[in-house]
Design an enzyme around this catalytic site. Structure first.
Site, PDB file in Angstrom:
ATOM      1  N   GLU A 102       1.073  -1.165   0.254  1.00 12.16           N
ATOM      2  CA  GLU A 102       0.708  -0.135   0.071  1.00 12.16           C
ATOM      3  C   GLU A 102       0.551   1.325   0.115  1.00 12.16           C
ATOM      4  OE1 GLU A 102      -2.677   0.487   3.427  1.00 12.16           O
ATOM      5  OE2 GLU A 102      -2.538   2.209   3.174  1.00 12.16           O
TER       6      GLU A 102
ATOM      7  N   ARG B 297       0.467  10.481   0.680  1.00 12.76           N
ATOM      8  CA  ARG B 297       0.854  11.247   1.622  1.00 12.76           C
ATOM      9  C   ARG B 297       2.179  11.799   0.335  1.00 12.76           C
ATOM     10  NH1 ARG B 297       1.000   8.236   6.787  1.00 12.76           N
ATOM     11  NH2 ARG B 297      -1.052   6.800   6.283  1.00 12.76           N
TER      12      ARG B 297
ATOM     13  N   THR C  98      -4.157   5.713   1.894  1.00 11.13           N
ATOM     14  CA  THR C  98      -4.842   7.474   1.962  1.00 11.13           C
ATOM     15  C   THR C  98      -5.861   7.970   1.508  1.00 11.13           C
ATOM     16  OG1 THR C  98      -2.392   7.173   3.076  1.00 11.13           O
ATOM     17  CG2 THR C  98      -3.617   9.575   3.162  1.00 11.13           C
TER      18      THR C  98
ATOM     19  N   LYS D 275     -10.493  -1.871   7.028  1.00 13.53           N
ATOM     20  CA  LYS D 275      -9.734  -2.149   7.999  1.00 13.53           C
ATOM     21  C   LYS D 275      -9.869  -2.236   9.600  1.00 13.53           C
ATOM     22  CE  LYS D 275      -5.585   1.716   7.896  1.00 13.53           C
ATOM     23  NZ  LYS D 275      -4.808   2.184   6.951  1.00 13.53           N
TER      24      LYS D 275
HETATM   25  C1  3PG Z   1      -1.328   4.463   7.762  1.00 15.69           C
HETATM   26  O1  3PG Z   1      -1.798   4.682   7.275  1.00 15.69           O
HETATM   27  O2  3PG Z   1      -0.165   5.041   8.463  1.00 15.69           O
HETATM   28  C2  3PG Z   1      -0.954   3.160   8.328  1.00 15.69           C
HETATM   29  O3  3PG Z   1      -1.816   3.250   9.436  1.00 15.69           O
HETATM   30  C3  3PG Z   1       0.164   2.792   9.113  1.00 15.69           C
HETATM   31  O4  3PG Z   1      -0.143   2.722  10.803  1.00 15.69           O
HETATM   32  P1  3PG Z   1       2.408   2.617  11.669  1.00 15.69           P
HETATM   33  O5  3PG Z   1       2.491   2.944  11.036  1.00 15.69           O
HETATM   34  O6  3PG Z   1       1.238   2.503  12.688  1.00 15.69           O
HETATM   35  O7  3PG Z   1       1.971   1.135  10.686  1.00 15.69           O
END
Ligand code: 3PG
Length: 216
Positions: free
Chosen positions: A49, A53, A77, A137
């Site tokens: 994924e 960002r 995101t 999720k």
């Molecule tokens: C995100 O979208 O940033 C995820 O939730 C990742 O979370 P983490 O950095 O705690 O694994």
């Protein structure tokens, strides 16, 4: 519920079954995308994924989709309807959001790629389930109650399976994976910022290999 969403959920079933962990990655430099994804795939982590960002995220998705055999690249995101378009145009095979809104739900209906929307409460999960989303999720997993919260949802919401994400790492992932309503977990611990900046792909491959073996 439309036939469309059922078939997209089945596609998502297959993608989330590729490995116990979905790698959540933040890519700052597009030239990192292919070697990073190759390291993850070499270690056995195929669902990747790429979070939308950073400005290079769509190009990173495109590079992985075109150049990394065995990778199943998606976009994370996803916050606005336009993000679905950006992701799919780049080659994303799945989309992930931290939550869901009516606007996103309406947009997702017109997108021919599976969507993993986020929920943090029983009401949010149930609202998504009513719309056909039996895969969700669970976010932010650790902060909203972690393993105990998810375990509590398994009885009243037996039809929903989760990919918990947020605060999951090598130390606690196995406890989530042992739950009956967890299909896989998501996390960024496989691609720590310092290792990516140092382009230490062998170290990332090792982290991926350990993650891929979490269920063995
Ligand atoms: C995100 O979208 O940033 C995820 O939730 C990742 O979370 P983490 O950095 O705690 O694994």
């Amino acid at each position: 519920m439309s036939t469309n969403i059922e078939s997209r959920q089945r596609d998502l079933d297959a993608m989330l079954a590729l490995a116990p962990v979905v790698a959540v990655v933040v890519i700052e430099r597009v030239e990192h995308a292919v070697p990073l994804a190759r390291a993850l795939v070499a270690g056995g982590i195929r669902a990747i994924e790429v979070t939308l960002r950073t400005p290079v995220a769509p190009k990173a998705i495109r590079a992985i989709a075109d150049e990394v055999d065995g990778a199943c690249v998606g976009a994370g995101t996803v916050l606005r309807p336009a993000d679905f378009e950006t992701a799919v145009r780049a080659g994303a095979r799945f989309n992930v959001s931290p939550g869901s809104t009516d606007t996103l739900l309406a947009a997702a209906d017109g997108i021919d790629v599976p969507w993993l929307p986020g929920a943090a409460t029983a009401s949010e999960a149930l609202a998504l389930f009513e719309r056909g989303y039996r895969l969700q999720k669970f976010f932010p997993a650790a902060a909203v109650g972690g393993v105990e919260h998810l375990r509590s949802l398994a009885g009243p919401l037996p039809g929903i399976r989760f990919c918990p994400t947020g605060g999951i790492d090598a130390a606690n992932a196995a406890r989530y994976l042992a739950l009956p309503n967890v299909v896989c977990v998501g996390g960024s611990w496989l691609t720590p910022r310092d290792l990516v900046a140092a382009q230490d792909w062998p170290a990332i491959e090792s982290l991926a290999r350990a993650a891929a073996q979490l269920r063995e």
